[in-house]
Design an enzyme around this catalytic site. Sequence first.
Site, short mmCIF file in Angstrom:
data_model
loop_
_atom_site.label_atom_id
_atom_site.label_comp_id
_atom_site.label_asym_id
_atom_site.label_seq_id
_atom_site.Cartn_x
_atom_site.Cartn_y
_atom_site.Cartn_z
N HIS A 195 38.86 45.88 26.04
CA HIS A 195 38.37 45.30 27.31
C HIS A 195 38.59 43.79 27.26
O HIS A 195 37.81 43.08 26.64
CB HIS A 195 36.89 45.60 27.52
N HIS A 226 39.93 40.12 29.44
CA HIS A 226 40.40 39.35 30.62
C HIS A 226 41.29 38.22 30.14
O HIS A 226 40.83 37.34 29.39
CB HIS A 226 39.21 38.75 31.39
N HIS A 271 32.70 49.41 35.42
CA HIS A 271 31.69 48.34 35.36
C HIS A 271 30.41 48.98 35.88
O HIS A 271 30.26 49.20 37.08
CB HIS A 271 32.10 47.14 36.22
N HIS A 282 31.38 47.51 28.43
CA HIS A 282 30.32 46.56 28.00
C HIS A 282 28.91 47.14 28.19
O HIS A 282 28.14 46.66 29.02
CB HIS A 282 30.46 45.20 28.69
N ASP A 331 35.36 41.92 26.25
CA ASP A 331 35.03 41.35 27.56
C ASP A 331 35.14 39.83 27.52
O ASP A 331 34.39 39.13 28.22
CB ASP A 331 33.65 41.79 28.05
C1 NCD Z 1 34.11 39.11 33.97
C2 NCD Z 1 35.11 38.09 34.56
O1 NCD Z 1 34.80 36.89 34.59
O2 NCD Z 1 36.21 38.50 34.91
N1 NCD Z 1 32.84 38.45 33.84
C3 NCD Z 1 31.85 38.81 33.01
O3 NCD Z 1 30.78 38.20 33.04
N2 NCD Z 1 31.99 39.78 32.15
C4 NCD Z 1 34.05 40.30 34.85
C5 NCD Z 1 33.35 41.45 34.24
O4 NCD Z 1 33.82 42.07 33.28
O5 NCD Z 1 32.24 41.76 34.72
ZN ZN Z 2 35.07 42.46 31.86
#
Ligand code: NCD
Ligand code: ZN
Length: 348
Positions: free
Chosen positions: A12, A14, A135, A173, A246
């Site tokens: 997971h 970003h 999510h 998460h 995450d």
């Molecule tokens: C994530 C993001 O900023 O893309 N933010 C977070 O707090 N985890 C989005 C997500 O996974 O909820």
């Molecule tokens: Zn995320």
Amino acid sequence: MELTLTTPDDWHLHLRDDEVLPLTVNHAANRFARAIIMPNLSLPIATTELALAYRDRILAALEPGRRFSPLMTLYLTDRTTPEELYRAADSGAVFACKLYPAGATTNSEAGITDPERLDAVFETMTQAGLALLVHGEVTDPEVDVFDREAVFIERTLQPIVERHPKLKIVLEHVTTRHGVDFVRAAGPRVGGTLTAHHLLYNRNEIFRGGLNPHLYCLPVLKREEHRRALVEAATRGDPSFFLGTDSAPHGKDRKESGCGCAGIYTAHAALELYATAFEQAGSLDRLEAFASHFGPDFYGLPRNTTTTTLVQRDWEIPQGYEYGNSTVVPLEAGKVLRWSVDSTGTAI
Ligand code: NCD
Ligand code: ZN
């Protein structure tokens, strides 16, 4: 002391896009062989074409000589079609679809307004062999922010699991005891990812000595009882739980703001942070299975054949890294970590 593991994967992650990719991609590639790439860009990755182009940009940002496989995901919207899902699966590059309840988190406006109406989509995903990544929070403003995961499981996720007995599902998460219990009870085709920050901190940490926006993420950190349940799930050798950072960077200006964004950047030290959490729990011997075995086993992918070594060597985490026109403040900025792997990134 050293700890050599089968090279782990991040299930997971970003990475964001464009000028920040060299930072985010190489931080991840320094530690992980593969990662499930979240599709919540400002233009959501809702088609195979967008996913393939994003994958190319990620690979182009890799430092020479590094190997890293981005496993792409599609962003489910109210308009996702069966054709698109089959195209995604046939591409060989897309492994899963991400369900964001509309309004739940960063760039989720294009997400799903009513997850219970997606039966046809879930049916197609089952046929096509795409996993559903969730999510798991309700967006109902009447529901207390600390209860949103438990209420989502009860109202939405449990019925989906029951109606789609062959669909592979990951509760992303997991942050509560309820999430842990749900994943455990649902059997082997339902998994849960656990972040390093939810293993390390409870919600007190957000308020320690003043409000710290760099510890604000969604789902938000929970109370100690829940953190303990997550640590127990991560360290007991249960194959339903695996590593998903995450890591979710935002520029410092967007975090230190009157309306700060949710997301914690952990890619700079992800494996080291998990090692810290496992060491605190007296379970370093369980780290490899959690970080390197259970994820690929769940997805039906081969385990990595290379190794990664964590070394017990103090290093001070930079106050920030260059991040486009801004800076990203990493988790534990300015603090000393006991575990390290060789890393890159322009520290400021
Ligand atoms: C994530 C993001 O900023 O893309 N933010 C977070 O707090 N985890 C989005 C997500 O996974 O909820
Ligand atoms: Zn995320």
